[in-house]
Design a protein around this motif. Structure first.
Motif, short mmCIF file in Angstrom:
data_model
loop_
_atom_site.label_atom_id
_atom_site.label_comp_id
_atom_site.label_asym_id
_atom_site.label_seq_id
_atom_site.Cartn_x
_atom_site.Cartn_y
_atom_site.Cartn_z
N TYR A 251 -15.57 92.07 51.78
CA TYR A 251 -15.76 91.53 53.29
C TYR A 251 -16.02 89.82 53.59
CZ TYR A 251 -18.82 91.69 57.06
OH TYR A 251 -19.60 91.49 58.44
N MET A 252 -16.69 89.00 52.66
CA MET A 252 -16.52 88.15 53.02
C MET A 252 -15.10 87.46 53.04
SD MET A 252 -19.27 87.37 53.00
CE MET A 252 -19.54 85.64 53.23
N ASN A 253 -14.51 87.83 52.20
CA ASN A 253 -12.59 87.16 52.29
C ASN A 253 -11.99 87.90 53.88
OD1 ASN A 253 -10.61 86.04 51.20
ND2 ASN A 253 -9.33 88.09 51.07
N GLU A 254 -12.63 88.40 54.30
CA GLU A 254 -11.93 89.47 55.74
C GLU A 254 -12.46 88.66 56.73
OE1 GLU A 254 -9.76 91.35 57.96
OE2 GLU A 254 -9.36 90.99 55.58
N ASP A 255 -13.89 88.38 56.48
CA ASP A 255 -14.66 87.32 57.47
C ASP A 255 -14.43 86.23 57.59
OD1 ASP A 255 -16.67 86.90 59.48
OD2 ASP A 255 -18.49 86.55 57.92
N ILE A 256 -13.70 85.47 56.42
CA ILE A 256 -13.00 84.34 56.04
C ILE A 256 -11.72 84.06 57.54
CG2 ILE A 256 -12.09 82.55 55.10
CD1 ILE A 256 -14.48 83.05 53.03
N ARG A 257 -11.00 84.78 56.97
CA ARG A 257 -10.33 85.37 57.41
C ARG A 257 -9.81 85.17 59.15
NH1 ARG A 257 -6.64 88.45 59.89
NH2 ARG A 257 -7.40 90.18 59.14
N ARG A 258 -10.72 86.12 58.71
CA ARG A 258 -11.15 86.57 60.88
C ARG A 258 -11.41 85.27 60.96
NH1 ARG A 258 -13.35 91.74 59.93
NH2 ARG A 258 -14.97 90.70 59.15
N ALA A 259 -11.98 84.33 60.82
CA ALA A 259 -12.92 82.65 61.04
C ALA A 259 -11.79 81.61 61.31
CB ALA A 259 -13.91 82.84 60.38
N LYS A 260 -10.52 81.98 60.63
CA LYS A 260 -9.60 80.72 60.71
C LYS A 260 -8.66 81.28 61.38
CE LYS A 260 -9.94 79.39 55.26
NZ LYS A 260 -9.43 80.11 54.05
N LYS A 261 -8.72 82.52 61.65
CA LYS A 261 -8.02 83.28 62.80
C LYS A 261 -8.45 82.83 63.99
CE LYS A 261 -5.13 87.39 64.63
NZ LYS A 261 -5.06 88.40 64.05
N ILE A 262 -9.68 82.80 64.21
CA ILE A 262 -10.38 82.71 65.66
C ILE A 262 -10.00 81.13 66.19
CG2 ILE A 262 -12.06 82.43 66.82
CD1 ILE A 262 -12.79 85.04 66.18
N ALA A 263 -9.95 79.88 64.47
CA ALA A 263 -10.04 78.82 64.64
C ALA A 263 -8.97 78.31 65.13
CB ALA A 263 -10.66 78.46 63.21
N ASP A 264 -7.29 78.84 65.00
CA ASP A 264 -6.34 78.30 65.03
C ASP A 264 -5.83 79.09 66.41
OD1 ASP A 264 -5.28 78.79 61.53
OD2 ASP A 264 -6.07 76.83 62.87
N ILE A 265 -6.52 79.36 67.21
CA ILE A 265 -6.15 80.27 68.28
C ILE A 265 -5.26 78.91 68.87
CG2 ILE A 265 -6.73 81.00 70.54
CD1 ILE A 265 -9.08 82.27 69.29
#
Length: 150
Positions: free
Chosen positions: A121-135
């Motif tokens: 879950y934390m890995n997926e959460d970090i992946r989503r956060a990185k995706k949002i930061a790279d908009i």
């Protein structure tokens, strides 16, 4: 039957059936597993981390190298066994090893299984956060995120 006849029969039977040799392979274990002597594999792969874990669980700040070695052997054996079990599950399924195979292997241990779920879950959460930061839109607007104070 006399003793000499019994001995003769025993010796004649042993020549018919060859002695069973013990296998020299490590039953499918990869090199570096605990079946090999410590001096033939890399020493203390997890040494620094294990010393910190041992101290965190109540050992002395600098545990003896022998104790760390025993712990490392146990960790490597556990990881090897778990990976071999996951590979066997994947083989029965007819595919490559994936996360679900490890979940299946750990299905009877609720603490380990919940930790795996938490880490995933934390890995997926970090992946989503990185995706949002790279908009890309954030970088293209005037005074974009690059120039914004943190």
């Amino acid at each position: 039957m006399s003793e000499s006849t019994a001995q003769h029969q025993d010796s004649s039977n042993s020549s018919i059936v060859p002695p069973v040799k013990k296998p020299t392979a490590t039953l499918g274990r990869p090199p570096g597993s605990t079946n090999e002597p410590r001096n033939k594999r890399k020493k203390y792969v997890f040494g620094k981390e294990l010393k910190q874990l041992m101290y965190g669980f109540g050992d002395v700040p600098n545990p003896a190298n022998d104790a760390v070695g025993v712990m490392e052997d146990m960790v490597i054996e556990y990881l090897t066994d778990t990976c071999m079990q996951a590979a066997a599950v994947a083989d029965k399924r007819g595919g490559k090893v994936n996360v679900e195979d490890f979940k299946f292997v750990l299905r009877n241990d609720p603490k380990k299984r919940s930790r795996v779920d938490e880490l995933l879950y934390m890995n997926e959460d970090i992946r989503r956060a990185k995706k949002i930061a790279d908009i890309p839109e954030l970088d293209n607007r005037k005074g974009g995120a690059k120039d914004a104070p943190i």
